[in-house]
Design a protein around this motif. Sequence first.
Motif, PDB file in Angstrom:
ATOM      1  N   LYS A 123       0.842  -1.196   0.000  1.00 52.95           N
ATOM      2  CA  LYS A 123       0.000   0.000   0.000  1.00 52.95           C
ATOM      3  C   LYS A 123       0.878   1.247   0.000  1.00 52.95           C
ATOM      4  O   LYS A 123       2.050   1.204   0.388  1.00 52.95           O
ATOM      5  CB  LYS A 123      -0.936   0.001   1.206  1.00 52.95           C
ATOM      6  N   ARG A 133      -3.972   6.908   2.316  1.00 52.88           N
ATOM      7  CA  ARG A 133      -3.404   5.590   1.995  1.00 52.88           C
ATOM      8  C   ARG A 133      -4.178   4.976   0.837  1.00 52.88           C
ATOM      9  O   ARG A 133      -5.411   4.966   0.839  1.00 52.88           O
ATOM     10  CB  ARG A 133      -3.424   4.656   3.203  1.00 52.88           C
ATOM     11  N   THR A 135      -4.572   1.616  -1.924  1.00 52.09           N
ATOM     12  CA  THR A 135      -4.317   0.191  -2.117  1.00 52.09           C
ATOM     13  C   THR A 135      -3.266   0.007  -3.215  1.00 52.09           C
ATOM     14  O   THR A 135      -2.867   0.960  -3.889  1.00 52.09           O
ATOM     15  CB  THR A 135      -5.602  -0.536  -2.509  1.00 52.09           C
ATOM     16  N   ARG A 136      -2.833  -1.224  -3.418  1.00 49.16           N
ATOM     17  CA  ARG A 136      -1.813  -1.500  -4.429  1.00 49.16           C
ATOM     18  C   ARG A 136      -2.231  -1.042  -5.815  1.00 49.16           C
ATOM     19  O   ARG A 136      -1.389  -0.669  -6.638  1.00 49.16           O
ATOM     20  CB  ARG A 136      -1.498  -2.999  -4.474  1.00 49.16           C
ATOM     21  N   ASP A 141      -7.887   3.589   0.394  1.00 49.31           N
ATOM     22  CA  ASP A 141      -8.027   2.535   1.394  1.00 49.31           C
ATOM     23  C   ASP A 141      -8.865   3.059   2.549  1.00 49.31           C
ATOM     24  O   ASP A 141      -8.378   3.772   3.427  1.00 49.31           O
ATOM     25  CB  ASP A 141      -6.638   2.108   1.876  1.00 49.31           C
TER      26      ASP A 141
END
Length: 425
Positions: A123, A133, A135-136, A141
Amino acid sequence: MLSASRQWHVRAFLVTCVVAAITVTVAWTVGAEPRASATGSSGARHPGIVLTDVRPHELRAWVVAVQQEGKIVAAGGGQADLAVVRYERDGRLDTGFGDRGKVLVPVRSAGMHVGLAVVAGGKILAGGPTLVRLTRDGRLDRTFGARGQAVNGFAWTLAVQRDGAIVVAGEAADRFRIARYAANGRLDRRFGLRGSATADFGSDKVRPATDYPTAVLVQPDQRLVVIGTATECGMCDLAHFALARFTTSGRLDRSFGRVGVVETEFGQTYARAMDGAIQPDGRIVAAGFWDDAAGAALARYLPDGRPDPGFGTKGRVRGIEAVLETVAIQRDGKILVAGWHRGAGRDPDNTDAVVARYTARGALDRSFGNRGTTVFSLAASGRDQLYDLVVQPDGRIVVAGASGTGMFAVARLTPSGRLDPSFGG
Protein backbone atom coordinates in the motif's frame (compact mmCIF):
# COMPACT_ATOMS: atom_id res chain seq x y z
CA MET A 1 15.55 42.10 4.52
CA LEU A 2 15.41 38.79 2.72
CA SER A 3 16.19 38.77 -1.00
CA ALA A 4 13.33 37.97 -3.35
CA SER A 5 14.51 34.41 -3.98
CA ARG A 6 14.97 33.73 -0.28
CA GLN A 7 11.54 35.15 0.52
CA TRP A 8 10.15 32.77 -2.11
CA HIS A 9 11.72 29.82 -0.29
CA VAL A 10 10.28 30.86 3.05
CA ARG A 11 6.85 31.62 1.63
CA ALA A 12 6.74 28.25 -0.16
CA PHE A 13 6.80 26.62 3.26
CA LEU A 14 4.79 29.05 5.34
CA VAL A 15 1.85 29.37 2.95
CA THR A 16 1.26 25.62 3.12
CA CYS A 17 0.93 25.27 6.88
CA VAL A 18 -2.10 26.92 8.52
CA VAL A 19 -2.44 25.32 11.91
CA ALA A 20 -5.97 24.96 13.16
CA ALA A 21 -5.25 23.93 16.77
CA ILE A 22 -2.54 22.78 19.12
CA THR A 23 -4.02 19.32 19.49
CA VAL A 24 -3.67 17.19 16.39
CA THR A 25 -6.93 15.50 15.43
CA VAL A 26 -8.15 13.08 12.85
CA ALA A 27 -10.99 14.62 10.90
CA TRP A 28 -13.68 13.26 8.61
CA THR A 29 -13.25 14.35 5.02
CA VAL A 30 -16.14 14.64 2.58
CA GLY A 31 -15.70 13.89 -1.13
CA ALA A 32 -12.52 11.90 -0.67
CA GLU A 33 -12.80 9.54 -3.62
CA PRO A 34 -9.87 9.62 -6.05
CA ARG A 35 -10.88 11.21 -9.33
CA ALA A 36 -9.56 10.74 -12.81
CA SER A 37 -6.66 12.85 -13.94
CA ALA A 38 -7.79 14.87 -16.90
CA THR A 39 -5.40 13.82 -19.62
CA GLY A 40 -4.44 10.19 -19.19
CA SER A 41 -1.26 10.78 -21.22
CA SER A 42 2.24 10.23 -19.93
CA GLY A 43 3.54 13.48 -21.37
CA ALA A 44 6.99 13.66 -22.92
CA ARG A 45 9.43 10.73 -22.78
CA HIS A 46 13.13 11.22 -23.39
CA PRO A 47 16.03 8.84 -22.75
CA GLY A 48 16.38 8.78 -18.98
CA ILE A 49 13.50 11.21 -18.32
CA VAL A 50 9.70 10.95 -18.13
CA LEU A 51 7.41 14.00 -17.83
CA THR A 52 3.84 13.30 -16.70
CA ASP A 53 0.91 15.63 -17.21
CA VAL A 54 -1.30 15.75 -14.10
CA ARG A 55 -3.71 18.41 -15.36
CA PRO A 56 -5.94 20.19 -14.48
CA HIS A 57 -3.13 21.08 -12.05
CA GLU A 58 0.52 21.96 -12.39
CA LEU A 59 2.05 19.90 -9.59
CA ARG A 60 5.58 19.06 -8.57
CA ALA A 61 6.75 15.53 -7.84
CA TRP A 62 8.08 16.20 -4.33
CA VAL A 63 8.84 12.61 -3.36
CA VAL A 64 9.63 9.28 -4.99
CA ALA A 65 9.83 5.66 -3.80
CA VAL A 66 10.55 2.28 -5.36
CA GLN A 67 8.26 -0.64 -4.57
CA GLN A 68 9.58 -4.13 -3.92
CA GLU A 69 8.78 -5.30 -7.46
CA GLY A 70 10.65 -2.33 -8.94
CA LYS A 71 7.72 -0.06 -9.79
CA ILE A 72 8.33 3.63 -9.14
CA VAL A 73 5.87 5.84 -7.25
CA ALA A 74 5.96 9.65 -7.23
CA ALA A 75 3.70 12.03 -5.30
CA GLY A 76 3.03 15.75 -5.06
CA GLY A 77 0.48 18.15 -3.65
CA GLY A 78 -1.43 21.32 -4.45
CA GLN A 79 -4.07 23.56 -2.97
CA ALA A 80 -6.85 20.97 -3.02
CA ASP A 81 -5.46 17.68 -4.32
CA LEU A 82 -2.84 15.05 -3.69
CA ALA A 83 -1.40 13.43 -6.83
CA VAL A 84 0.18 9.97 -6.94
CA VAL A 85 1.65 8.49 -10.13
CA ARG A 86 3.11 5.00 -10.63
CA TYR A 87 5.50 3.89 -13.34
CA GLU A 88 6.74 0.56 -14.62
CA ARG A 89 10.45 -0.18 -14.29
CA ASP A 90 11.14 1.29 -17.73
CA GLY A 91 9.29 4.53 -17.05
CA ARG A 92 5.99 3.73 -18.75
CA LEU A 93 2.88 4.65 -16.79
CA ASP A 94 1.49 1.66 -14.89
CA THR A 95 -1.96 1.44 -16.47
CA GLY A 96 -3.14 -0.96 -13.76
CA PHE A 97 -2.83 1.78 -11.15
CA GLY A 98 -5.58 4.34 -10.61
CA ASP A 99 -6.69 6.05 -13.84
CA ARG A 100 -4.09 4.81 -16.35
CA GLY A 101 -1.27 5.25 -13.87
CA LYS A 102 -2.42 8.39 -12.03
CA VAL A 103 -4.53 9.21 -9.00
CA LEU A 104 -5.79 12.63 -7.87
CA VAL A 105 -7.31 12.62 -4.39
CA PRO A 106 -9.31 15.68 -3.24
CA VAL A 107 -8.23 16.37 0.34
CA ARG A 108 -9.56 18.65 3.03
CA SER A 109 -6.18 20.12 3.98
CA ALA A 110 -3.59 20.13 1.19
CA GLY A 111 -0.06 21.44 0.78
CA MET A 112 2.72 21.52 -1.80
CA HIS A 113 5.14 19.55 0.36
CA VAL A 114 4.29 15.90 0.98
CA GLY A 115 5.89 12.70 2.21
CA LEU A 116 5.66 9.21 0.74
CA ALA A 117 6.19 5.64 1.93
CA VAL A 118 5.41 2.14 0.67
CA VAL A 119 3.94 0.26 3.62
CA ALA A 120 2.76 -3.27 4.45
CA GLY A 121 1.02 -5.09 1.63
CA GLY A 122 2.42 -2.74 -1.01
CA LYS A 123 0.00 0.00 0.00
CA ILE A 124 1.06 3.61 -0.61
CA LEU A 125 1.02 6.22 2.13
CA ALA A 126 1.33 9.83 0.97
CA GLY A 127 0.50 13.31 2.13
CA GLY A 128 1.34 16.26 4.32
CA PRO A 129 -1.44 18.19 6.10
CA THR A 130 -3.66 15.29 5.04
CA LEU A 131 -2.42 11.68 4.97
CA VAL A 132 -3.90 9.33 2.40
CA ARG A 133 -3.40 5.59 1.99
CA LEU A 134 -3.98 3.87 -1.33
CA THR A 135 -4.32 0.19 -2.12
CA ARG A 136 -1.81 -1.50 -4.43
CA ASP A 137 -4.00 -0.68 -7.44
CA GLY A 138 -4.55 2.98 -6.52
CA ARG A 139 -7.91 2.94 -4.78
CA LEU A 140 -8.51 4.89 -1.57
CA ASP A 141 -8.03 2.53 1.39
CA ARG A 142 -11.07 3.24 3.54
CA THR A 143 -9.69 1.17 6.44
CA PHE A 144 -7.20 3.99 7.07
CA GLY A 145 -8.05 6.96 9.29
CA ALA A 146 -11.46 8.43 8.56
CA ARG A 147 -12.66 6.98 5.24
CA GLY A 148 -9.12 6.76 3.85
CA GLN A 149 -7.67 10.05 5.14
CA ALA A 150 -6.15 11.44 8.34
CA VAL A 151 -5.98 15.22 8.69
CA ASN A 152 -3.33 16.84 10.89
CA GLY A 153 -3.22 20.33 9.35
CA PHE A 154 0.50 21.07 9.68
CA ALA A 155 2.81 18.33 8.36
CA TRP A 156 5.20 18.55 5.40
CA THR A 157 6.91 15.18 5.62
CA LEU A 158 6.53 11.70 7.08
CA ALA A 159 8.36 8.52 8.04
CA VAL A 160 7.22 5.03 9.06
CA GLN A 161 8.54 3.14 12.07
CA ARG A 162 9.23 -0.60 12.23
CA ASP A 163 5.81 -1.40 13.73
CA GLY A 164 4.00 0.57 11.03
CA ALA A 165 3.44 3.69 13.14
CA ILE A 166 3.50 6.90 11.08
CA VAL A 167 5.42 9.97 12.21
CA VAL A 168 4.71 13.34 10.57
CA ALA A 169 6.66 16.57 10.97
CA GLY A 170 5.96 20.20 10.22
CA GLU A 171 5.89 23.68 11.74
CA ALA A 172 3.42 24.84 14.37
CA ALA A 173 3.61 28.00 16.51
CA ASP A 174 7.06 28.71 14.99
CA ARG A 175 8.48 25.42 16.30
CA PHE A 176 9.33 21.95 15.05
CA ARG A 177 6.30 19.75 15.62
CA ILE A 178 5.89 16.01 15.19
CA ALA A 179 2.93 13.70 15.70
CA ARG A 180 2.51 9.95 15.58
CA TYR A 181 -0.30 7.87 14.17
CA ALA A 182 -0.94 4.16 14.47
CA ALA A 183 -0.69 2.15 11.25
CA ASN A 184 -4.48 2.46 10.89
CA GLY A 185 -4.30 6.26 10.74
CA ARG A 186 -5.56 7.00 14.26
CA LEU A 187 -3.64 9.48 16.38
CA ASP A 188 -1.42 7.75 18.98
CA ARG A 189 -2.23 9.77 22.10
CA ARG A 190 0.41 7.90 24.13
CA PHE A 191 3.11 9.72 22.13
CA GLY A 192 4.42 13.01 23.51
CA LEU A 193 1.62 15.23 24.81
CA ARG A 194 -1.65 13.72 23.56
CA GLY A 195 -0.08 12.57 20.29
CA SER A 196 2.41 15.30 19.41
CA ALA A 197 5.69 16.87 20.55
CA THR A 198 7.63 20.06 19.79
CA ALA A 199 11.21 21.35 19.76
CA ASP A 200 12.27 24.98 20.16
CA PHE A 201 15.74 26.27 19.28
CA GLY A 202 16.07 29.02 21.88
CA SER A 203 14.19 31.82 23.59
CA ASP A 204 16.77 34.52 22.79
CA LYS A 205 15.59 35.07 19.21
CA VAL A 206 13.99 38.19 17.80
CA ARG A 207 10.37 37.20 17.38
CA PRO A 208 8.71 36.33 15.19
CA ALA A 209 11.32 33.70 14.33
CA THR A 210 10.29 30.46 12.70
CA ASP A 211 11.87 27.02 13.08
CA TYR A 212 10.65 24.65 10.42
CA PRO A 213 11.50 21.00 9.73
CA THR A 214 11.84 19.46 6.29
CA ALA A 215 12.68 15.82 7.08
CA VAL A 216 11.99 13.22 9.74
CA LEU A 217 14.20 10.12 9.98
CA VAL A 218 13.80 6.88 11.94
CA GLN A 219 16.94 5.47 13.53
CA PRO A 220 17.37 1.68 13.78
CA ASP A 221 16.53 1.97 17.51
CA GLN A 222 13.33 3.84 16.45
CA ARG A 223 14.36 7.18 17.90
CA LEU A 224 13.34 10.07 15.65
CA VAL A 225 15.65 12.67 14.11
CA VAL A 226 13.98 15.79 12.72
CA ILE A 227 16.00 18.03 10.39
CA GLY A 228 15.23 21.56 9.26
CA THR A 229 16.08 25.22 9.75
CA ALA A 230 16.19 27.56 12.73
CA THR A 231 15.92 31.28 11.94
CA GLU A 232 17.19 34.09 14.15
CA CYS A 233 14.31 36.46 13.41
CA GLY A 234 11.31 36.80 11.18
CA MET A 235 12.83 38.80 8.32
CA CYS A 236 16.62 38.70 8.66
CA ASP A 237 19.49 36.94 6.95
CA LEU A 238 20.56 34.59 9.74
CA ALA A 239 19.46 30.96 9.78
CA HIS A 240 21.12 27.65 10.61
CA PHE A 241 20.83 23.92 10.09
CA ALA A 242 18.73 22.56 12.96
CA LEU A 243 18.30 19.01 14.25
CA ALA A 244 16.21 17.59 17.08
CA ARG A 245 16.00 14.02 18.32
CA PHE A 246 13.03 12.48 20.11
CA THR A 247 12.76 9.26 22.08
CA THR A 248 10.31 6.58 21.01
CA SER A 249 7.83 7.98 23.54
CA GLY A 250 7.96 11.50 22.06
CA ARG A 251 10.26 13.30 24.48
CA LEU A 252 13.32 15.31 23.48
CA ASP A 253 16.36 13.04 23.75
CA ARG A 254 18.68 14.88 26.14
CA SER A 255 21.62 12.65 25.17
CA PHE A 256 21.63 14.37 21.76
CA GLY A 257 23.39 17.70 21.32
CA ARG A 258 22.20 20.43 23.68
CA VAL A 259 19.29 18.88 25.60
CA GLY A 260 17.97 17.28 22.43
CA VAL A 261 18.70 19.90 19.77
CA VAL A 262 21.66 20.91 17.57
CA GLU A 263 22.29 23.99 15.42
CA THR A 264 25.01 24.33 12.79
CA GLU A 265 26.10 27.65 11.33
CA PHE A 266 27.73 28.16 7.94
CA GLY A 267 29.13 31.56 8.88
CA GLN A 268 27.07 34.71 9.40
CA THR A 269 24.68 33.83 6.62
CA TYR A 270 21.42 32.10 5.76
CA ALA A 271 21.79 28.30 5.73
CA ARG A 272 18.84 25.98 5.29
CA ALA A 273 18.74 22.19 5.71
CA MET A 274 16.35 20.50 3.29
CA ASP A 275 16.84 16.77 3.89
CA GLY A 276 18.82 14.21 5.83
CA ALA A 277 19.89 10.58 5.96
CA ILE A 278 21.18 8.18 8.61
CA GLN A 279 24.25 6.09 7.85
CA PRO A 280 24.47 2.44 8.97
CA ASP A 281 26.97 3.50 11.68
CA GLY A 282 24.43 5.96 13.13
CA ARG A 283 26.02 9.14 11.80
CA ILE A 284 23.56 11.70 10.47
CA VAL A 285 23.97 13.64 7.21
CA ALA A 286 22.05 16.87 6.53
CA ALA A 287 21.96 18.61 3.16
CA GLY A 288 20.75 22.00 1.97
CA PHE A 289 22.17 25.34 0.83
CA TRP A 290 23.70 28.56 2.13
CA ASP A 291 23.72 32.27 1.27
CA ASP A 292 20.68 32.75 -0.95
CA ALA A 293 21.24 29.56 -2.97
CA ALA A 294 24.90 30.45 -3.59
CA GLY A 295 26.11 26.95 -2.85
CA ALA A 296 25.43 23.48 -1.55
CA ALA A 297 25.80 22.83 2.17
CA LEU A 298 26.39 19.48 3.86
CA ALA A 299 26.93 18.60 7.50
CA ARG A 300 27.56 15.29 9.22
CA TYR A 301 27.05 14.52 12.88
CA LEU A 302 28.19 11.77 15.22
CA PRO A 303 25.36 9.72 16.77
CA ASP A 304 25.33 12.02 19.83
CA GLY A 305 24.88 15.15 17.69
CA ARG A 306 28.46 16.46 17.77
CA PRO A 307 29.98 17.56 14.42
CA ASP A 308 31.87 14.71 12.73
CA PRO A 309 35.53 15.81 12.53
CA GLY A 310 36.16 13.22 9.79
CA PHE A 311 33.80 14.96 7.36
CA GLY A 312 34.80 18.07 5.41
CA THR A 313 36.02 20.88 7.66
CA LYS A 314 34.88 20.35 11.24
CA GLY A 315 31.89 18.38 10.01
CA ARG A 316 30.76 20.82 7.31
CA VAL A 317 31.12 21.03 3.52
CA ARG A 318 30.43 24.01 1.31
CA GLY A 319 29.95 22.31 -2.02
CA ILE A 320 28.99 22.90 -5.62
CA GLU A 321 26.98 25.92 -6.77
CA ALA A 322 23.56 24.39 -6.24
CA VAL A 323 20.59 24.16 -3.93
CA LEU A 324 20.47 20.66 -2.45
CA GLU A 325 16.95 19.41 -1.83
CA THR A 326 17.62 15.74 -1.03
CA VAL A 327 20.32 13.30 0.10
CA ALA A 328 20.77 9.51 0.21
CA ILE A 329 23.56 7.17 1.33
CA GLN A 330 24.87 4.49 -1.02
CA ARG A 331 25.82 1.04 0.25
CA ASP A 332 29.51 1.94 -0.11
CA GLY A 333 29.05 4.99 2.13
CA LYS A 334 29.21 7.58 -0.64
CA ILE A 335 26.71 10.41 -0.40
CA LEU A 336 24.29 11.24 -3.25
CA VAL A 337 22.62 14.63 -3.39
CA ALA A 338 20.20 16.24 -5.84
CA GLY A 339 18.61 19.63 -6.40
CA TRP A 340 19.03 22.44 -8.90
CA HIS A 341 21.19 25.37 -9.90
CA ARG A 342 20.68 28.57 -11.80
CA GLY A 343 21.88 28.88 -15.35
CA ALA A 344 23.45 31.86 -17.09
CA GLY A 345 22.92 35.11 -15.20
CA ARG A 346 21.66 33.19 -12.13
CA ASP A 347 18.12 33.61 -13.41
CA PRO A 348 15.74 32.11 -10.79
CA ASP A 349 13.27 31.29 -13.58
CA ASN A 350 15.82 29.28 -15.57
CA THR A 351 17.28 26.42 -13.54
CA ASP A 352 18.69 22.98 -14.32
CA ALA A 353 18.50 19.67 -12.47
CA VAL A 354 21.65 18.62 -10.60
CA VAL A 355 22.79 15.29 -9.14
CA ALA A 356 26.17 14.99 -7.40
CA ARG A 357 28.10 12.49 -5.34
CA TYR A 358 30.47 13.00 -2.42
CA THR A 359 32.88 10.57 -0.82
CA ALA A 360 32.35 9.40 2.74
CA ARG A 361 34.82 12.09 3.87
CA GLY A 362 33.00 14.92 2.12
CA ALA A 363 35.03 15.39 -1.08
CA LEU A 364 33.33 15.62 -4.45
CA ASP A 365 33.57 12.18 -6.09
CA ARG A 366 35.07 12.95 -9.50
CA SER A 367 34.36 9.45 -10.80
CA PHE A 368 30.65 10.35 -10.89
CA GLY A 369 29.07 12.10 -13.89
CA ASN A 370 31.17 15.00 -15.14
CA ARG A 371 33.88 15.26 -12.47
CA GLY A 372 31.41 14.76 -9.64
CA THR A 373 28.16 16.24 -10.94
CA THR A 374 25.49 15.58 -13.55
CA VAL A 375 23.57 18.62 -14.78
CA PHE A 376 20.64 18.20 -17.16
CA SER A 377 17.43 19.85 -18.35
CA LEU A 378 14.05 18.25 -17.86
CA ALA A 379 12.40 20.53 -20.42
CA ALA A 380 13.54 22.93 -23.13
CA SER A 381 13.43 25.92 -20.77
CA GLY A 382 12.11 27.10 -17.45
CA ARG A 383 12.51 26.02 -13.85
CA ASP A 384 13.76 22.41 -13.78
CA GLN A 385 14.30 21.24 -10.21
CA LEU A 386 14.79 17.95 -8.36
CA TYR A 387 13.33 17.39 -4.89
CA ASP A 388 13.88 13.73 -4.02
CA LEU A 389 16.02 10.74 -4.91
CA VAL A 390 16.14 7.05 -4.10
CA VAL A 391 18.77 4.43 -4.89
CA GLN A 392 17.48 1.20 -6.43
CA PRO A 393 18.92 -2.15 -5.25
CA ASP A 394 20.94 -2.33 -8.49
CA GLY A 395 22.56 1.04 -7.75
CA ARG A 396 20.64 3.06 -10.32
CA ILE A 397 19.40 6.42 -9.06
CA VAL A 398 15.79 7.59 -9.42
CA VAL A 399 15.10 11.31 -8.98
CA ALA A 400 11.85 13.26 -8.99
CA GLY A 401 10.95 16.91 -9.35
CA ALA A 402 9.27 19.41 -11.63
CA SER A 403 9.90 20.64 -15.13
CA GLY A 404 9.49 24.12 -16.55
CA THR A 405 6.41 22.79 -18.35
CA GLY A 406 4.54 22.24 -15.07
CA MET A 407 4.65 18.43 -15.27
CA PHE A 408 5.76 15.74 -12.83
CA ALA A 409 9.34 14.85 -13.71
CA VAL A 410 11.00 11.51 -12.97
CA ALA A 411 14.46 10.56 -14.24
CA ARG A 412 16.86 7.68 -13.73
CA LEU A 413 20.64 7.72 -13.76
CA THR A 414 23.13 4.89 -13.98
CA PRO A 415 25.39 4.24 -10.96
CA SER A 416 28.10 6.26 -12.73
CA GLY A 417 25.86 9.32 -13.04
CA ARG A 418 24.69 9.16 -16.66
CA LEU A 419 21.07 9.40 -17.73
CA ASP A 420 19.80 5.83 -18.08
CA PRO A 421 18.72 5.23 -21.73
CA SER A 422 16.62 2.19 -20.66
CA PHE A 423 14.26 4.53 -18.77
CA GLY A 424 11.81 6.69 -20.72
CA GLY A 425 12.68 7.33 -24.36
